[in-house]
Design an enzyme around this catalytic site. Structure first.
Site, mmCIF file in Angstrom:
data_model
loop_
_atom_site.group_PDB
_atom_site.id
_atom_site.type_symbol
_atom_site.label_atom_id
_atom_site.label_comp_id
_atom_site.label_asym_id
_atom_site.label_seq_id
_atom_site.Cartn_x
_atom_site.Cartn_y
_atom_site.Cartn_z
ATOM 1 N N CYS A 107 0.829 -1.206 0.000
ATOM 2 C CA CYS A 107 0.000 0.000 0.000
ATOM 3 C C CYS A 107 0.869 1.264 0.000
ATOM 4 O O CYS A 107 1.508 1.556 -0.998
ATOM 5 C CB CYS A 107 -0.994 -0.024 1.159
ATOM 6 S SG CYS A 107 -2.367 1.144 0.907
ATOM 7 N N HIS A 212 -3.781 -5.112 0.483
ATOM 8 C CA HIS A 212 -3.303 -5.497 1.813
ATOM 9 C C HIS A 212 -3.339 -7.018 2.001
ATOM 10 O O HIS A 212 -4.280 -7.552 2.593
ATOM 11 C CB HIS A 212 -4.155 -4.820 2.893
ATOM 12 C CG HIS A 212 -3.879 -3.364 3.046
ATOM 13 N ND1 HIS A 212 -2.915 -2.877 3.897
ATOM 14 C CD2 HIS A 212 -4.425 -2.293 2.427
ATOM 15 C CE1 HIS A 212 -2.883 -1.552 3.818
ATOM 16 N NE2 HIS A 212 -3.788 -1.172 2.923
ATOM 17 N N GLU A 214 -1.627 -8.652 4.053
ATOM 18 C CA GLU A 214 -1.393 -8.977 5.470
ATOM 19 C C GLU A 214 -2.698 -9.108 6.254
ATOM 20 O O GLU A 214 -2.713 -9.700 7.341
ATOM 21 C CB GLU A 214 -0.477 -7.924 6.106
ATOM 22 C CG GLU A 214 -1.146 -6.669 6.628
ATOM 23 C CD GLU A 214 -1.630 -5.712 5.542
ATOM 24 O OE1 GLU A 214 -2.372 -4.756 5.868
ATOM 25 O OE2 GLU A 214 -1.290 -5.908 4.355
#
Length: 249
Positions: A107, A212, A214
């Site tokens: 990001c 994202h 994660e």
């Protein structure tokens, strides 16, 4: 293995803090099988940490890279900058690439990567008539981080994912405009927004993604694959670093 994660500079009740969302460290520990270490946003001195790192994960943040770093004119988001992080991550990224340290940028991180290599950013993607609104919008975290649109993937990213199209979340107001030196596009959204880049000429492994992975990474096989590939590259770095230290001894 030790993976460095650059932190943001925050002010809480007028007290300065260095922090980043916990999920990045959790993904490094669980998805890379490495120890996460936060890197304070204290500028050039932080480059001294690179010799002791097996990888660098540049995380996302609500803040934006200041346009002065890419000759972008006046800031269109003047209340959303973190100059201390800029002063740390931009030279850190360049030094990590030169040293062959595996690098995963997420990001804001992929935007920093692009700027560090001489590229530029679109300051407000949603203001362009040809683009969709890539911001999170209202709602709970689960709503904000749900899959929002497909991406088309090529190159090393497609090989990592085992697919040439996946659905990703979208929580960004800025995006890559002019590509940085050496970077190639490896994924795009339907509106043409760049979603992933790689650097074939880099001495070490490098991947930047605009979404994202994660977020609840263990529940998404594509996210698992990204962190596993990053981990494999970091283990190679760890072995090489250990061999160099042994020779010096």
């Amino acid at each position: 293995m030790i993976i460095g994660i650059p932190a943001c500079a925050k002010a809480l009740s007028t007290m300065p803090f260095h922090q980043t969302p916990a999920r990045y460290a959790q993904a490094v520990l669980g998805g890379v099988a490495a120890l996460p270490v936060l890197i304070p946003p204290l500028g050039q001195p932080m480059l001294g940490l690179l010799d002791n790192l097996d990888g660098l994960l540049v995380p996302g943040s609500p803040s934006n890279v200041h346009p002065s770093h890419y000759r972008g004119g006046d800031s269109e988001t003047p209340d959303s900058h973190d100059l201390e992080r800029d002063r740390t991550t931009l030279p850190l990224i360049r030094a990590a690439i030169a040293a062959g340290v595996p690098l995963l940028a997420i990001c804001r991180g992929v935007q920093e990567l692009n700027v560090a290599l001489g590229g530029s950013l679109i300051q407000r993607v949603h203001m362009l008539e040809s683009r969709m609104d890539h911001r999170a919008g209202p709602g709970t975290l689960e709503v904000c981080y749900r899959p929002k649109h497909p991406i088309s993937a090529t190159g090393s990213l497609a090989r990592i994912l085992g697919a040439d199209s996946i659905e990703v979340n979208s929580l960004h107001g800025q995006a890559i405009d002019r590509l940085g030196d050496g970077l190639v596009v490896e994924a795009s959204a339907p509106d043409g927004t760049i979603e992933a880049v790689a650097m074939p000429s880099a001495p070490g492994w490098l991947l930047g993604v605009q979404w994202h992975p994660e977020w609840q990474f263990a529940e998404n096989p594509h996210s698992v694959a990204i962190f596993a590939a990053f981990g494999d590259a970091c283990r190679v770095r760890e072995r090489d670093r250990a061999a160099r230290n042994h020779r010096r001894a």
